[in-house]
Design a protein around this motif. Structure first.
Motif, PDB file in Angstrom:
ATOM      1  N   LEU A   1       0.848  -1.193   0.000  1.00 47.69           N
ATOM      2  CA  LEU A   1       0.000   0.000   0.000  1.00 47.69           C
ATOM      3  C   LEU A   1       0.880   1.238   0.000  1.00 47.69           C
ATOM      4  CD1 LEU A   1      -2.872   1.256   0.322  1.00 47.69           C
ATOM      5  CD2 LEU A   1      -2.485   1.184   2.805  1.00 47.69           C
ATOM      6  N   ARG A   2       0.568   2.166  -0.909  1.00 45.99           N
ATOM      7  CA  ARG A   2       1.331   3.409  -0.983  1.00 45.99           C
ATOM      8  C   ARG A   2       0.361   4.574  -1.177  1.00 45.99           C
ATOM      9  NH1 ARG A   2       6.668   4.570  -2.342  1.00 45.99           N
ATOM     10  NH2 ARG A   2       6.964   2.374  -2.884  1.00 45.99           N
ATOM     11  N   LEU A   3       0.400   5.524  -0.268  1.00 48.99           N
ATOM     12  CA  LEU A   3      -0.379   6.748  -0.376  1.00 48.99           C
ATOM     13  C   LEU A   3       0.586   7.913  -0.552  1.00 48.99           C
ATOM     14  CD1 LEU A   3      -2.284   4.734   1.275  1.00 48.99           C
ATOM     15  CD2 LEU A   3      -3.407   6.790   2.118  1.00 48.99           C
ATOM     16  N   VAL A   4       0.316   8.758  -1.542  1.00 49.21           N
ATOM     17  CA  VAL A   4       1.170   9.904  -1.822  1.00 49.21           C
ATOM     18  C   VAL A   4       0.327  11.169  -1.781  1.00 49.21           C
ATOM     19  CG1 VAL A   4       2.736  10.993  -3.461  1.00 49.21           C
ATOM     20  CG2 VAL A   4       2.698   8.490  -3.256  1.00 49.21           C
ATOM     21  N   ASP A   5       0.580  11.999  -0.769  1.00 47.56           N
ATOM     22  CA  ASP A   5      -0.069  13.311  -0.622  1.00 47.56           C
ATOM     23  C   ASP A   5      -1.589  13.208  -0.791  1.00 47.56           C
ATOM     24  OD1 ASP A   5      -0.095  16.048  -0.105  1.00 47.56           O
ATOM     25  OD2 ASP A   5       0.101  16.578  -2.228  1.00 47.56           O
ATOM     26  N   VAL A   6      -2.189  12.302  -0.040  1.00 48.98           N
ATOM     27  CA  VAL A   6      -3.629  12.053  -0.178  1.00 48.98           C
ATOM     28  C   VAL A   6      -4.426  13.046   0.668  1.00 48.98           C
ATOM     29  CG1 VAL A   6      -5.494  10.415   0.328  1.00 48.98           C
ATOM     30  CG2 VAL A   6      -3.387   9.632  -0.775  1.00 48.98           C
ATOM     31  N   HIS A   7      -5.356  13.726   0.007  1.00 51.77           N
ATOM     32  CA  HIS A   7      -6.290  14.639   0.656  1.00 51.77           C
ATOM     33  C   HIS A   7      -7.708  14.135   0.411  1.00 51.77           C
ATOM     34  CE1 HIS A   7      -3.486  18.138   1.384  1.00 51.77           C
ATOM     35  NE2 HIS A   7      -2.794  17.435   0.511  1.00 51.77           N
ATOM     36  N   LYS A   8      -8.571  14.329   1.383  1.00 51.66           N
ATOM     37  CA  LYS A   8      -9.985  14.027   1.198  1.00 51.66           C
ATOM     38  C   LYS A   8     -10.802  15.046   1.973  1.00 51.66           C
ATOM     39  CE  LYS A   8     -13.749  11.866   0.018  1.00 51.66           C
ATOM     40  NZ  LYS A   8     -14.226  11.841  -1.387  1.00 51.66           N
ATOM     41  N   SER A   9     -11.723  15.710   1.263  1.00 52.72           N
ATOM     42  CA  SER A   9     -12.606  16.689   1.893  1.00 52.72           C
ATOM     43  C   SER A   9     -14.047  16.345   1.559  1.00 52.72           C
ATOM     44  CB  SER A   9     -12.283  18.110   1.415  1.00 52.72           C
ATOM     45  OG  SER A   9     -10.972  18.491   1.782  1.00 52.72           O
ATOM     46  N   TYR A  10     -14.940  16.716   2.459  1.00 57.26           N
ATOM     47  CA  TYR A  10     -16.368  16.493   2.261  1.00 57.26           C
ATOM     48  C   TYR A  10     -17.095  17.830   2.273  1.00 57.26           C
ATOM     49  CZ  TYR A  10     -15.303  11.621   3.344  1.00 57.26           C
ATOM     50  OH  TYR A  10     -14.778  10.350   3.335  1.00 57.26           O
ATOM     51  N   ALA A  11     -18.129  17.927   1.446  1.00 55.26           N
ATOM     52  CA  ALA A  11     -18.920  19.147   1.395  1.00 55.26           C
ATOM     53  C   ALA A  11     -19.800  19.260   2.624  1.00 55.26           C
ATOM     54  CB  ALA A  11     -19.783  19.160   0.133  1.00 55.26           C
ATOM     55  N   GLN A  12     -19.778  20.436   3.219  1.00 51.65           N
ATOM     56  CA  GLN A  12     -20.658  20.744   4.345  1.00 51.65           C
ATOM     57  C   GLN A  12     -21.188  22.153   4.110  1.00 51.65           C
ATOM     58  OE1 GLN A  12     -19.365  21.422   8.680  1.00 51.65           O
ATOM     59  NE2 GLN A  12     -20.059  19.287   8.688  1.00 51.65           N
TER      60      GLN A  12
ATOM     61  N   LEU B   1      -8.771  14.141   5.398  1.00 48.60           N
ATOM     62  CA  LEU B   1      -7.372  13.736   5.265  1.00 48.60           C
ATOM     63  C   LEU B   1      -6.612  14.892   4.638  1.00 48.60           C
ATOM     64  CD1 LEU B   1      -7.681  10.083   3.847  1.00 48.60           C
ATOM     65  CD2 LEU B   1      -7.289  10.769   6.224  1.00 48.60           C
ATOM     66  N   ARG B   2      -5.398  15.143   5.159  1.00 50.48           N
ATOM     67  CA  ARG B   2      -4.651  16.315   4.696  1.00 50.48           C
ATOM     68  C   ARG B   2      -3.191  15.945   4.441  1.00 50.48           C
ATOM     69  NH1 ARG B   2      -5.188  21.055   8.596  1.00 50.48           N
ATOM     70  NH2 ARG B   2      -5.069  19.511  10.265  1.00 50.48           N
ATOM     71  N   GLY B   3      -2.939  15.481   3.234  1.00 52.31           N
ATOM     72  CA  GLY B   3      -1.558  15.226   2.828  1.00 52.31           C
ATOM     73  C   GLY B   3      -0.951  13.991   3.444  1.00 52.31           C
ATOM     74  N   VAL B   4      -1.654  12.863   3.415  1.00 51.51           N
ATOM     75  CA  VAL B   4      -1.143  11.624   4.011  1.00 51.51           C
ATOM     76  C   VAL B   4      -0.176  10.949   3.046  1.00 51.51           C
ATOM     77  CG1 VAL B   4      -1.739   9.316   4.838  1.00 51.51           C
ATOM     78  CG2 VAL B   4      -3.200  11.278   5.422  1.00 51.51           C
ATOM     79  N   ASP B   5       1.026  10.696   3.520  1.00 57.61           N
ATOM     80  CA  ASP B   5       2.048   9.940   2.784  1.00 57.61           C
ATOM     81  C   ASP B   5       2.369   8.688   3.588  1.00 57.61           C
ATOM     82  OD1 ASP B   5       2.880  11.696   0.473  1.00 57.61           O
ATOM     83  OD2 ASP B   5       3.227  13.089   2.128  1.00 57.61           O
ATOM     84  N   LEU B   6       2.341   7.531   2.935  1.00 57.71           N
ATOM     85  CA  LEU B   6       2.519   6.293   3.673  1.00 57.71           C
ATOM     86  C   LEU B   6       2.901   5.166   2.731  1.00 57.71           C
ATOM     87  CD1 LEU B   6       2.098   4.612   6.325  1.00 57.71           C
ATOM     88  CD2 LEU B   6      -0.274   4.285   5.575  1.00 57.71           C
ATOM     89  N   VAL B   7       3.825   4.311   3.178  1.00 58.00           N
ATOM     90  CA  VAL B   7       4.159   3.082   2.465  1.00 58.00           C
ATOM     91  C   VAL B   7       4.140   1.941   3.473  1.00 58.00           C
ATOM     92  CG1 VAL B   7       5.878   1.834   1.108  1.00 58.00           C
ATOM     93  CG2 VAL B   7       5.621   4.299   0.814  1.00 58.00           C
ATOM     94  N   LEU B   8       3.357   0.895   3.162  1.00 57.79           N
ATOM     95  CA  LEU B   8       3.321  -0.292   4.009  1.00 57.79           C
ATOM     96  C   LEU B   8       3.823  -1.486   3.212  1.00 57.79           C
ATOM     97  CD1 LEU B   8      -0.114   0.075   5.860  1.00 57.79           C
ATOM     98  CD2 LEU B   8       2.165   0.715   6.664  1.00 57.79           C
ATOM     99  N   PRO B   9       4.789  -2.227   3.758  1.00 59.41           N
ATOM    100  CA  PRO B   9       5.340  -3.365   3.020  1.00 59.41           C
ATOM    101  C   PRO B   9       4.389  -4.552   2.979  1.00 59.41           C
ATOM    102  CG  PRO B   9       6.347  -3.212   5.190  1.00 59.41           C
ATOM    103  CD  PRO B   9       5.489  -1.991   5.034  1.00 59.41           C
TER     104      PRO B   9
END
Length: 270
Positions: free
Chosen positions: A33-44, A52-60
């Motif tokens: 699993l690899r996430l690169v600069d992941v953002h997620k916003s919802y309309a309100q 989510l605000r800029g998640v970077d992650l690598v899981l082997p």
């Protein structure tokens, strides 16, 4: 007011200091699993509320990771985006080297069916189907043959031997969750996500459920990522990832329940 949605501004939380000197989230093992600069916003209303605000992650591959954070930190959003159940607002997500970005809903459905397992807190069993029919469902939807030997082995592994013909209404909460785990494992997914899989269970049953997931990771090389609020459950994992206000703010490797609880106290969790 403008019809255009505007992004809500929030300060980023501080990054916590870890006792490890190297980053265990990016090593020599192939990335599951690899996430690169992941953002997620919802309309309100007319605002965009960031989850989510800029998640970077690598899981082997073959790793077992727990995700923790205070209420509203973005844990479930992280899991849903990583599993292809939700689409990030920006950034890229790779599962087993496959980029999920920009894929159609139909393509994502097929990819999840073939490569991803997901265990929901609410089990999501079909009440009109028996235990074995619920377990077989992903294969039947994919038009793939059912391996009866594997099904029997999974039922035994999750402690449901001899219960294949029971209906969901005849099961306890712990048994229903075991069916959900067997269903998620039936397709031999490369990566399995679990959202608070022990949240509705007593502590003893919860520990048994997590051990089943731990065994799946160790015995088959599957990658497991779970969200939990329980430091004892999280301590079973190889590493614990901490989210706060949609930001990955720290991790612990080879964690103990005491260390996890202390970290959650720093974050204002419980």
């Amino acid at each position: 007011m403008s019809a255009l949605l505007r992004r809500s501004a929030r300060p980023r939380p501080p990054v916590l200091h870890d006792r490890t000197t190297s980053d265990p989230l990016d090593g020599d093992a192939p990335a599951a699993l690899r996430l690169v600069d992941v953002h997620k916003s919802y309309a309100q209303g007319t605002d965009l509320v960031p989850a989510l605000r800029g998640v970077d992650l690598v899981l082997p591959a073959g790793s077992f990771s727990a995700v923790m954070g205070p209420s509203g930190s973005g844990k479930s959003t992280f899991l849903n985006c990583a599993a292809g159940l939700d689409t990030p607002s920006s950034g890229t997500i790779h599962v087993g080297g496959v980029d999920l970005t920009g894929r159609s809903a139909d393509d994502l459905t097929i990819f999840r069916r073939d490569h991803i397992g997901f265990v929901f807190q609410a089990y999501n069993l079909v009440p009109q189907l028996s235990v074995e029919q619920n377990i077989q469902l992903p294969l039947l939807l994919a038009g793939r043959p059912v391996d009866g030997t594997r099904q029997e082995a999974l039922l035994e592994a999750v402690g449901l031997g001899g219960m294949a013909l029971r209906m969901p209404g005849e099961l306890s909460g712990g048994q229903a969750q075991r069916v959900a785990i067997a269903r998620a494992l039936m397709t031999s997914p490369e990566i399995l996500f679990a959202d608070e899989p022990t949240g509705a269970l007593d502590s003893r049953t919860g520990r048994q459920i997590i051990q089943l997931l731990r065994d799946a990771s160790q015995q088959t090389g599957q990658t497991v990522v779970l969200v939990t609020h329980d430091p004892v459950i999280a301590a079973v994992a190889d590493r614990v990832l901490f989210l706060a206000d949609g930001v990955l703010v720290g991790h612990l490797t080879a964690p103990t329940a005491t260390e996890v609880a202390a970290r959650m106290t720093e974050l204002g969790g419980h």
